[in-house]
Motif scaffolding. Structure first.
Motif, PDB file in Angstrom:
ATOM      1  N   SER A 111       0.860  -1.183   0.000  1.00  0.00           N
ATOM      2  CA  SER A 111       0.000   0.000   0.000  1.00  0.00           C
ATOM      3  C   SER A 111       0.892   1.227   0.000  1.00  0.00           C
ATOM      4  O   SER A 111       1.812   1.324   0.827  1.00  0.00           O
ATOM      5  CB  SER A 111      -0.919   0.016   1.227  1.00  0.00           C
ATOM      6  OG  SER A 111      -1.798  -1.092   1.216  1.00  0.00           O
ATOM      7  N   TYR A 112       0.631   2.155  -0.928  1.00  0.00           N
ATOM      8  CA  TYR A 112       1.398   3.386  -1.048  1.00  0.00           C
ATOM      9  C   TYR A 112       0.516   4.551  -0.578  1.00  0.00           C
ATOM     10  O   TYR A 112      -0.653   4.640  -0.947  1.00  0.00           O
ATOM     11  CB  TYR A 112       1.831   3.627  -2.487  1.00  0.00           C
ATOM     12  CG  TYR A 112       2.657   2.504  -3.067  1.00  0.00           C
ATOM     13  CD1 TYR A 112       4.031   2.440  -2.866  1.00  0.00           C
ATOM     14  CD2 TYR A 112       2.063   1.486  -3.824  1.00  0.00           C
ATOM     15  CE1 TYR A 112       4.796   1.409  -3.391  1.00  0.00           C
ATOM     16  CE2 TYR A 112       2.814   0.453  -4.356  1.00  0.00           C
ATOM     17  CZ  TYR A 112       4.179   0.417  -4.136  1.00  0.00           C
ATOM     18  OH  TYR A 112       4.925  -0.612  -4.659  1.00  0.00           O
ATOM     19  N   GLN A 136      -1.440  -3.725 -10.313  1.00  0.00           N
ATOM     20  CA  GLN A 136      -1.366  -2.382  -9.741  1.00  0.00           C
ATOM     21  C   GLN A 136      -2.765  -1.797  -9.681  1.00  0.00           C
ATOM     22  O   GLN A 136      -3.497  -1.782 -10.678  1.00  0.00           O
ATOM     23  CB  GLN A 136      -0.461  -1.499 -10.591  1.00  0.00           C
ATOM     24  CG  GLN A 136      -0.223  -0.116 -10.037  1.00  0.00           C
ATOM     25  CD  GLN A 136       0.836  -0.087  -8.950  1.00  0.00           C
ATOM     26  OE1 GLN A 136       1.829  -0.794  -9.049  1.00  0.00           O
ATOM     27  NE2 GLN A 136       0.619   0.708  -7.915  1.00  0.00           N
ATOM     28  N   LEU A 137      -3.184  -1.298  -8.489  1.00  0.00           N
ATOM     29  CA  LEU A 137      -4.514  -0.723  -8.289  1.00  0.00           C
ATOM     30  C   LEU A 137      -4.386   0.774  -8.016  1.00  0.00           C
ATOM     31  O   LEU A 137      -3.429   1.222  -7.365  1.00  0.00           O
ATOM     32  CB  LEU A 137      -5.225  -1.395  -7.113  1.00  0.00           C
ATOM     33  CG  LEU A 137      -5.287  -2.925  -7.120  1.00  0.00           C
ATOM     34  CD1 LEU A 137      -6.005  -3.426  -5.872  1.00  0.00           C
ATOM     35  CD2 LEU A 137      -5.966  -3.440  -8.373  1.00  0.00           C
ATOM     36  N   ASN A 138      -5.372   1.533  -8.488  1.00  0.00           N
ATOM     37  CA  ASN A 138      -5.364   2.972  -8.222  1.00  0.00           C
ATOM     38  C   ASN A 138      -6.019   3.268  -6.881  1.00  0.00           C
ATOM     39  O   ASN A 138      -6.376   2.350  -6.126  1.00  0.00           O
ATOM     40  CB  ASN A 138      -6.039   3.735  -9.367  1.00  0.00           C
ATOM     41  CG  ASN A 138      -7.479   3.283  -9.577  1.00  0.00           C
ATOM     42  OD1 ASN A 138      -8.149   2.811  -8.662  1.00  0.00           O
ATOM     43  ND2 ASN A 138      -7.970   3.434 -10.814  1.00  0.00           N
ATOM     44  N   GLY A 159      -9.195   1.456  -6.031  1.00  0.00           N
ATOM     45  CA  GLY A 159      -9.167   0.003  -5.949  1.00  0.00           C
ATOM     46  C   GLY A 159      -9.338  -0.688  -7.278  1.00  0.00           C
ATOM     47  O   GLY A 159      -9.567  -1.903  -7.318  1.00  0.00           O
ATOM     48  N   LEU A 160      -9.227   0.068  -8.394  1.00  0.00           N
ATOM     49  CA  LEU A 160      -9.372  -0.507  -9.720  1.00  0.00           C
ATOM     50  C   LEU A 160      -7.997  -0.767 -10.331  1.00  0.00           C
ATOM     51  O   LEU A 160      -7.055   0.012 -10.142  1.00  0.00           O
ATOM     52  CB  LEU A 160     -10.172   0.437 -10.615  1.00  0.00           C
ATOM     53  CG  LEU A 160     -11.578   0.794 -10.129  1.00  0.00           C
ATOM     54  CD1 LEU A 160     -12.226   1.801 -11.069  1.00  0.00           C
ATOM     55  CD2 LEU A 160     -12.440  -0.463  -9.998  1.00  0.00           C
ATOM     56  N   SER A 161      -7.896  -1.852 -11.100  1.00  0.00           N
ATOM     57  CA  SER A 161      -6.620  -2.223 -11.702  1.00  0.00           C
ATOM     58  C   SER A 161      -6.273  -1.277 -12.843  1.00  0.00           C
ATOM     59  O   SER A 161      -7.107  -1.009 -13.701  1.00  0.00           O
ATOM     60  CB  SER A 161      -6.707  -3.656 -12.234  1.00  0.00           C
ATOM     61  OG  SER A 161      -5.511  -4.016 -12.885  1.00  0.00           O
ATOM     62  N   ASP A 162      -5.031  -0.777 -12.839  1.00  0.00           N
ATOM     63  CA  ASP A 162      -4.601   0.050 -13.953  1.00  0.00           C
ATOM     64  C   ASP A 162      -3.407  -0.526 -14.692  1.00  0.00           C
ATOM     65  O   ASP A 162      -2.992   0.016 -15.716  1.00  0.00           O
ATOM     66  CB  ASP A 162      -4.295   1.482 -13.495  1.00  0.00           C
ATOM     67  CG  ASP A 162      -3.222   1.534 -12.432  1.00  0.00           C
ATOM     68  OD1 ASP A 162      -2.500   0.538 -12.255  1.00  0.00           O
ATOM     69  OD2 ASP A 162      -3.096   2.585 -11.775  1.00  0.00           O
ATOM     70  N   SER A 163      -2.828  -1.634 -14.187  1.00  0.00           N
ATOM     71  CA  SER A 163      -1.753  -2.306 -14.916  1.00  0.00           C
ATOM     72  C   SER A 163      -1.586  -3.718 -14.368  1.00  0.00           C
ATOM     73  O   SER A 163      -1.956  -4.015 -13.225  1.00  0.00           O
ATOM     74  CB  SER A 163      -0.431  -1.541 -14.805  1.00  0.00           C
ATOM     75  OG  SER A 163       0.027  -1.522 -13.465  1.00  0.00           O
ATOM     76  N   LEU A 164      -1.035  -4.579 -15.204  1.00  0.00           N
ATOM     77  CA  LEU A 164      -0.825  -5.972 -14.828  1.00  0.00           C
ATOM     78  C   LEU A 164       0.514  -6.433 -15.392  1.00  0.00           C
ATOM     79  O   LEU A 164       0.831  -6.167 -16.557  1.00  0.00           O
ATOM     80  CB  LEU A 164      -1.950  -6.854 -15.382  1.00  0.00           C
ATOM     81  CG  LEU A 164      -1.816  -8.362 -15.143  1.00  0.00           C
ATOM     82  CD1 LEU A 164      -1.960  -8.688 -13.659  1.00  0.00           C
ATOM     83  CD2 LEU A 164      -2.862  -9.126 -15.959  1.00  0.00           C
ATOM     84  N   GLU A 191      -2.215   0.700  -4.728  1.00  0.00           N
ATOM     85  CA  GLU A 191      -1.912  -0.579  -4.081  1.00  0.00           C
ATOM     86  C   GLU A 191      -1.356  -1.555  -5.111  1.00  0.00           C
ATOM     87  O   GLU A 191      -1.566  -1.389  -6.316  1.00  0.00           O
ATOM     88  CB  GLU A 191      -3.161  -1.162  -3.422  1.00  0.00           C
ATOM     89  CG  GLU A 191      -3.664  -0.375  -2.226  1.00  0.00           C
ATOM     90  CD  GLU A 191      -4.852  -1.059  -1.556  1.00  0.00           C
ATOM     91  OE1 GLU A 191      -4.618  -1.825  -0.600  1.00  0.00           O
ATOM     92  OE2 GLU A 191      -5.984  -0.844  -2.024  1.00  0.00           O
ATOM     93  N   LEU A 192      -0.656  -2.566  -4.579  1.00  0.00           N
ATOM     94  CA  LEU A 192      -0.121  -3.622  -5.438  1.00  0.00           C
ATOM     95  C   LEU A 192      -0.510  -4.962  -4.843  1.00  0.00           C
ATOM     96  O   LEU A 192      -0.324  -5.208  -3.637  1.00  0.00           O
ATOM     97  CB  LEU A 192       1.404  -3.524  -5.525  1.00  0.00           C
ATOM     98  CG  LEU A 192       2.099  -4.594  -6.380  1.00  0.00           C
ATOM     99  CD1 LEU A 192       1.814  -4.347  -7.869  1.00  0.00           C
ATOM    100  CD2 LEU A 192       3.603  -4.605  -6.124  1.00  0.00           C
ATOM    101  N   ARG A 193      -1.081  -5.825  -5.673  1.00  0.00           N
ATOM    102  CA  ARG A 193      -1.403  -7.185  -5.247  1.00  0.00           C
ATOM    103  C   ARG A 193      -0.490  -8.141  -6.005  1.00  0.00           C
ATOM    104  O   ARG A 193      -0.351  -8.052  -7.235  1.00  0.00           O
ATOM    105  CB  ARG A 193      -2.873  -7.521  -5.565  1.00  0.00           C
ATOM    106  CG  ARG A 193      -3.863  -6.642  -4.843  1.00  0.00           C
ATOM    107  CD  ARG A 193      -3.958  -6.994  -3.370  1.00  0.00           C
ATOM    108  NE  ARG A 193      -4.990  -6.205  -2.712  1.00  0.00           N
ATOM    109  CZ  ARG A 193      -4.779  -5.051  -2.083  1.00  0.00           C
ATOM    110  NH1 ARG A 193      -3.553  -4.575  -2.060  1.00  0.00           N
ATOM    111  NH2 ARG A 193      -5.759  -4.404  -1.509  1.00  0.00           N
TER     112      ARG A 193
END
Length: 823
Positions: free
Chosen positions: A296-297, A358-360, A363-368, A307-309
């Motif tokens: 979490s940033y 990578q989540l904004n 909480g939505l994904s903006d990169s994988l 955030e990064l999962r």
């Protein structure tokens, strides 16, 4: 002349004065002599006998010898005191003489001839072993763990046995700690392994459990040991000292998610002056680790910015062959020579998959990003040891010397495929590249030790050791790793590290009726230099350091009674942790799009002062109070750079460990024993990193309980449980974890063999959850689960014929501490 040079000269002058005073004491020493002879109708009976000089008060053996060709024996340089003689032989009944006195009026004693009463020779194939060594034995400066007392040992490798050893904790990453102390030196037969955590883990996994005899846990090592490491774990391998041809075979297999096997054959031949011991082992290892984590940033106002999962899974498998041969030659009653050759080969293949999302701030994904890493390693190791031992007299005056050479080569290729997709860009970007990772390590060392007994139960030990290490690591990149915001990284790296350590030590011991005192001082002078040869993007860089350190040690023991039952021990030692060789290499290595790792050429040694007060009851129970103070503590520290984590070692803090530890055996019934080991710890770290202030504290409980049941008719069983409480490691805070194991054993083949069945981690609970704190506007967390739940079967068999007892063991404990810091 600068202050550093003055300090070095003062320390060296102090050491030399201490030796001169000791030599003056030697010149005043006037010993006595004891002579005698043996009588028997059978020459073999007298020839196979061992004559021991014992202290009359408690029958403690002071020195042993063998009869000459005329059946005479002698003890020279005997101090004043009251003694008795004990004679043992496999072909005769044990004999004890009447006590006698050596003093200024009676310096020469001639004892009456001893008539030995013969008994029938015993062969191994008629022996049924009924006694069983306890799991734990308490000694003044260490705890002994008898590996064979663990039913699961045969089907396990050395690393898995360490995981089950009371007081020892092993992380999935390979880090090993003893009673809360990290940076533990691992030794094999008194010879430090000197491997990095990664290579040490792989090596211990390749070492079958059937090769292990004992494990020594040493919290405060004396001056004779190298000063490196906060504590020492010495793994002693099996060696048979019986005369004649003997051997043993063990095989184990276990099944978890993957199948593993290990087999060991030990062959021993001892006859007259020659002794040859050999072993060969094969290990097939396989396993897996699953990681689920995230980051979490935060913005400066404390709100989550992104955030990064991450999900990561790895599978590894490997084959290893180990070989060892020792040769011992007794030239005469006083002088012996020995040689040891070790060969090791290990091939491993690791396959790793990872996915990062990578989540904004919504909480939505903006990169994988997705990735695959394959790591193939071909590791070869070999070593040779030559040793010499001369015993001047019966009182214990002796000189020993060792020469060692070790060489390790590694050929590794790491292939990586990385894919990246951004939600605002329909394209998919692929990167394929690989690391070529050859390395060569050479270690030369030599050591001389001298032991001189003094009057009135005193002795002095002095010694010198020198070691030279050259570590040549080369890394070349084929292809282009993704930048991930870190520009200008070098694509190749050639790092050469050289280190020379010269050491002098002196150790003195004096025993009174109920009080014993041991003082030691070890001085080590270290010269090291590193050379990164550079490339087109990075200029060549070098560093050189030299420093002289003094490491005092103190051991005191007091007998609370006259029956040698209750003891109080007090010990102190100063220790050092020199950086692992690869820790000093500044080259950055790609892990994934959001993670890199590197070394630190500015890393300084870590120092520790350790104090322990301990109560012991015989060999069966001990409780200790420990305090440890640490400066320049070395930890792997994570820095954030544009949301990319870069991990490298740093000197970050002062540390303190306060602990109460306990080890003991409780005989609940004739058929039931309980072995208990545990401790209550307070761990404290204070300092700073490039990310800010570091302030971590934890109260932790660690313990294990082993129940051993003797069921009759050759059957036995055990259950054991392990619990590791909360822990801290630099920025990491690690949650508690536990596991439960169980096993059963049946003696077969008239007591010469056994069959064993065991269950490991029955509830699949041995998982690691940790959180990384003290980051700049970020926090990281992870859960790791290995292939720890397994069912295992093992078989052991001893064979051969014994004719008499071996009288001498090989000296093989001088190889250097350098081997445990190899990468």
């Amino acid at each position: 002349m600068n202050q550093s040079e003055n300090m070095k000269q003062k320390l060296l002058l102090t050491f030399l004065i201490t030796i001169l005073i000791s030599m003056n004491i030697f010149s005043q020493y006037q010993p006595g002599t004891i002579a005698g002879s043996l009588k028997s109708d059978d020459k073999l009976t007298t020839a196979s006998s061992t004559i021991a000089l014992c202290r009359a008060a408690d029958s403690a053996v002071l020195f042993s010898t063998s009869p000459d060709t005329e059946s005479n024996y002698f003890f020279y340089s005997v101090s004043k005191g009251k003694y008795l003689v004990k004679v043992t032989s496999t072909l005769a009944e044990t004999y004890y003489s009447k006590p006698f006195i050596i003093d200024s009026l009676k310096k020469t004693i001639r004892l009456e001839p001893i008539a030995l009463v013969p008994r029938r020779p015993v062969t191994l194939d008629k022996v049924v072993v009924t006694a069983k060594r306890p799991l734990l034995e308490q000694q003044i400066d260490r705890v002994i763990v008898n590996v064979d007392a663990m039913i699961s040992a045969t089907a396990s490798n050395a690393l898995e046995i360490l995981e089950k050893t009371p007081g020892v904790s092993v992380e999935l990453s390979g880090g090993i700690s003893l009673n809360g102390k990290n940076n533990v030196m691992i030794m094999i037969d008194g010879r430090p392994t000197n491997l990095s955590a990664t290579d040490l883990t792989a090596y211990l996994r390749s070492l079958p459990g059937g090769t292990l005899d004992k494990i020594e846990l040493i919290d405060n090592p004396p001056a004779r040991y190298e000063a490196a490491g906060n504590a020492i774990i010495n793994i002693k391998l099996r060696r048979n000292k019986l005369q004649g041809f003997t051997g043993s075979f063990s095989a184990g297999a276990n099944q978890g998610q993957y199948f593993r096997t290990n087999e060991v054959l030990n062959l021993n031949f001892n006859r007259n002056k020659f002794s040859v011991n050999s072993s060969v082992g094969y290990n097939r290892d396989a396993g897996s680790v699953k990681n689920n984590g995230g980051r979490s940033y935060y913005a400066n106002d404390g709100k989550i910015e992104s955030e990064l999962r991450s999900v990561n899974s790895s599978r590894s498998q490997g084959d290893a062959i180990t070989g060892r041969i020792t040769i011992d030659y007794a030239a005469n009653k006083k002088t012996s020579y020995g040689a040891i050759i070790n060969l090791n080969s290990r091939n491993t293949d690791d396959h790793q998959l990872y996915a990062n999302s990578q989540l904004n701030d919504k909480g939505l994904s903006d990169s994988l990003s997705l990735g695959v890493t394959d790591f193939n390693t071909r590791w070869r190791g070999g070593g040779a040891n030559l040793n010499f031992l001369h015993k001047y007299n019966a009182q214990g005056r002796e000189l020993s010397a060792d020469l060692n050479y070790l060489r390790y080569t590694n050929r590794g290729i790491q292939s990586l495929t990385n894919s990246f997709r951004d939600v605002d860009d329909p394209g998919i970007y692929n990167d394929q590249f690989s690391y070529n990772l050859p390395s060569v390590l050479d270690i030369y060392s030599g050591q001389i030790d001298y032991v001189h007994p003094l009057e009135r139960k005193a002795r002095i030990d002095v010694g010198f050791k020198t070691s030279q290490v050259t570590n040549d690591n080369e890394l070349s990149v084929i292809g282009s790793p993704p930048a991930s915001g870190l520009q200008g990284r070098d694509k190749s790296n050639h790092f050469i590290y050289r280190e020379t350590i010269s050491a002098l030590y002196i150790n003195t011991r004096k025993d009174w009726r109920r009080f014993g005192l041991q003082l030691g001082l070890r001085m080590e002078y270290t010269v090291s230099d590193g050379d990164q040869l550079g490339n087109q993007q990075v200029a060549r860089s070098t560093f050189k350091r030299d420093y002289l350190n003094a490491f005092p040690s103190l051991f005191m023991t007091y007998k609370l009674d006259t029956t040698n039952t209750n003891f109080l021990d007090l010990s102190y030692s100063r220790r050092i942790r020199r950086p692992n060789y690869q820790m000093l290499n500044p080259f950055e290595i790609f892990v994934d799009n959001y993670s890199f790792s590197s070394g630190n050429p500015y890393l300084l040694p870590q120092y520790a002062n350790q104090l322990e007060l301990k109560y012991r009851y015989k060999k069966y129970f001990g409780i200790g109070f420990q305090q440890g103070f640490y400066n320049n503590v070395i930890f792997q520290i994570t820095e954030t750079r544009e949301k990319v984590f870069v991990t490298r070692p740093q000197n970050v803090a002062k540390g303190r460990i306060s602990a109460v530890s306990i080890n003991g055996m409780i005989p609940v019934a004739k058929w039931w024993n309980i072995n208990v080991s545990g401790g209550l710890y307070r761990l404290k770290l204070t300092g700073g990193t490039t990310e800010g202030k570091l302030d971590q504290e934890a109260f932790s409980i660690r313990g294990s309980i082993l129940n051993q049941f003797t069921l009759g008719s050759g059957w036995s069983a055990e259950t054991n449980g392990y619990y590791n409480g909360r822990d801290i490691n630099g920025q990491r805070s690690i949650d508690p974890r536990y596991r439960i194991n169980a096993g059963v054993q049946k003696k077969i083949l008239k007591g010469k063999g056994s069959l064993r069945l065991s269950l490991e981690d029955v509830f699949y609970s041995w998982k690691t959850r940790d959180e990384t704190r003290n980051l700049a506007n970020a926090i990281s967390y992870n859960t790791s689960q290995g292939d720890t739940r397994r069912i295992a079967m093992g078989f052991t068999w001893s064979f051969g014929k014994e004719t008499s007892s071996r009288k001498r063991s090989l000296n093989e404990n001088s190889a250097s501490e350098e081997k445990s810091r190899v990468d």
